[in-house]
Write a protein that holds these residues in place. Sequence first.
Motif, PDB file in Angstrom:
ATOM      1  N   LEU A   1       0.824  -1.207   0.000  1.00 21.58           N
ATOM      2  CA  LEU A   1       0.000   0.000   0.000  1.00 21.58           C
ATOM      3  C   LEU A   1       0.865   1.267   0.000  1.00 21.58           C
ATOM      4  O   LEU A   1       0.508   2.271  -0.618  1.00 21.58           O
ATOM      5  N   ALA A   2       1.995   1.211   0.720  1.00 22.16           N
ATOM      6  CA  ALA A   2       2.865   2.383   0.758  1.00 22.16           C
ATOM      7  C   ALA A   2       3.546   2.643  -0.589  1.00 22.16           C
ATOM      8  O   ALA A   2       3.742   3.794  -0.981  1.00 22.16           O
ATOM      9  N   LEU A   3       3.892   1.566  -1.320  1.00 24.58           N
ATOM     10  CA  LEU A   3       4.604   1.730  -2.593  1.00 24.58           C
ATOM     11  C   LEU A   3       3.665   1.798  -3.792  1.00 24.58           C
ATOM     12  O   LEU A   3       4.123   2.145  -4.895  1.00 24.58           O
TER      13      LEU A   3
ATOM     14  N   LEU B   1       1.890  -5.373  -5.797  1.00 23.30           N
ATOM     15  CA  LEU B   1       2.068  -4.206  -6.655  1.00 23.30           C
ATOM     16  C   LEU B   1       1.627  -4.485  -8.086  1.00 23.30           C
ATOM     17  O   LEU B   1       1.083  -3.606  -8.763  1.00 23.30           O
ATOM     18  N   VAL B   2       1.862  -5.693  -8.560  1.00 19.57           N
ATOM     19  CA  VAL B   2       1.540  -6.012  -9.956  1.00 19.57           C
ATOM     20  C   VAL B   2       0.053  -6.340 -10.108  1.00 19.57           C
ATOM     21  O   VAL B   2      -0.617  -5.849 -11.034  1.00 19.57           O
ATOM     22  N   TYR B   3      -0.478  -7.170  -9.210  1.00 18.78           N
ATOM     23  CA  TYR B   3      -1.833  -7.684  -9.383  1.00 18.78           C
ATOM     24  C   TYR B   3      -2.830  -7.128  -8.354  1.00 18.78           C
ATOM     25  O   TYR B   3      -3.972  -7.604  -8.299  1.00 18.78           O
TER      26      TYR B   3
ATOM     27  N   GLY C   1       7.490  -1.174 -13.487  1.00 16.22           N
ATOM     28  CA  GLY C   1       7.654  -0.268 -12.353  1.00 16.22           C
ATOM     29  C   GLY C   1       7.836  -1.020 -11.050  1.00 16.22           C
ATOM     30  O   GLY C   1       8.671  -0.633 -10.211  1.00 16.22           O
ATOM     31  N   ALA C   2       7.054  -2.096 -10.856  1.00 14.52           N
ATOM     32  CA  ALA C   2       7.204  -2.886  -9.631  1.00 14.52           C
ATOM     33  C   ALA C   2       8.564  -3.572  -9.572  1.00 14.52           C
ATOM     34  O   ALA C   2       9.182  -3.657  -8.501  1.00 14.52           O
ATOM     35  N   SER C   3       9.071  -4.043 -10.711  1.00 15.66           N
ATOM     36  CA  SER C   3      10.380  -4.704 -10.731  1.00 15.66           C
ATOM     37  C   SER C   3      11.494  -3.731 -10.362  1.00 15.66           C
ATOM     38  O   SER C   3      12.380  -4.048  -9.550  1.00 15.66           O
ATOM     39  N   VAL C   4      11.460  -2.532 -10.957  1.00 15.02           N
ATOM     40  CA  VAL C   4      12.491  -1.538 -10.644  1.00 15.02           C
ATOM     41  C   VAL C   4      12.402  -1.123  -9.177  1.00 15.02           C
ATOM     42  O   VAL C   4      13.423  -0.999  -8.474  1.00 15.02           O
ATOM     43  N   LEU C   5      11.189  -0.934  -8.699  1.00 14.74           N
ATOM     44  CA  LEU C   5      11.017  -0.520  -7.305  1.00 14.74           C
ATOM     45  C   LEU C   5      11.475  -1.611  -6.343  1.00 14.74           C
ATOM     46  O   LEU C   5      12.157  -1.331  -5.340  1.00 14.74           O
TER      47      LEU C   5
END
Length: 394
Positions: free
Chosen positions: A91-93, A212-214, A110-114
């Motif tokens: 939720l924070a990211l 983050l992805v799903y 974006g989720a992978s880089v983060l």
Amino acid sequence: MTAIEPTALPSTTPVDETPHKTTSTSATSPPSTSAVAAQVKEATRGVYRLRGHLRAIRMTLNALLTLALLYTLTLVKALIIPLVLAAFIGLALNPIVARGTRHHIPRWLGASVLMASLIAGIATGISMLTEPAIGWLHSAPSQIHSFVPKLQHFTRPLEAAGRATQTLVNGHPALSAQNPSDVAISVWDVLANAPKVLAAVLTVLLLVFFFLVYGDLILRRLVEIAPNFGYKRHAVSIVRGIQTEVSRYILTTVLINASLGITTAVMLYLLHMPDPLLWGTVATFANFIPYVGAIVTTTTLLFVGLIHFDVVPNALLPALCFACITAVEGNLIAPMILGRRMRVSPIAILIWLLIWGWLWGVPGALLAVPMLTSAKLIAERVRGWEWFARMVER
């Protein structure tokens, strides 16, 4: 012959049935108003008694359900804690990933880089903090032994009073044993749990990545279950509002605690304290536990200062400076940034800390206040749960 006169027969005069009719009429007449009122009152009392019994049964069942739920949470804490932690981190990211999607960056990219950046930061922090942390754990017994003589001028009057008391009671002074047991903290004891810790960290990171992805897809599927368009629209507004407010709260709290940790590390570095980055990290994570975390960090800095410095004012200065910093942060900066809607009653915080610390230990104490504030924000938007938000608000 004399004629025989006929015998007088009993009279066949019809009997007046009027009294019987009157009796029958009085038997079938409606009861008086007072009798009806008494019956209604008695029926009302019966209904109230039945409602009281049903209420008692419902309260008993709710209490049993609560106890069963607490017992279940205790049993499955190894499964629930990573899920809750991953949900909060996700939720924070999530706003960062969502902002990337507005610039046509796929969520998975974006989720992978983060996540790669997060893993690199965690690995760097662990590599920098592992050596001093293990060093402090390994040298804790010897540090305690060196710390005790510095307090002799405080403990000497108490020891003298104790010896005088023993002399009055036993007739001779008691000889205190000066053979303290050495408590050895081996490095292997710390490294023995390393596989479990690494497995838990990997589980949390994988869950965060999939959230983050799903995460939006899961929420969309949940909204599609709603029966009609009105319910769907209402569910979307509630879910989006809760997601935005909880994400803002978690991200803001993390930034405030990280700023407190950085400020503490800089302050300790200027005061020439050993391992300022380690104690700044301790202050960051301890600040997730209101009141208790500040007390624990202040006590730790006082202990480390008394060990490191020979002069008492210099030893007390780090703890005093941190107490001033955390007082300003807790009473001025955090309320100003978070606002009134996200502030929670201190009594509710302490009760929540006791419950989740008892259920889950240290992880439960760290997650207690974020869970309480998130539950308050959710209860404000869900119909029928406004009472919970009113009970825990400040």
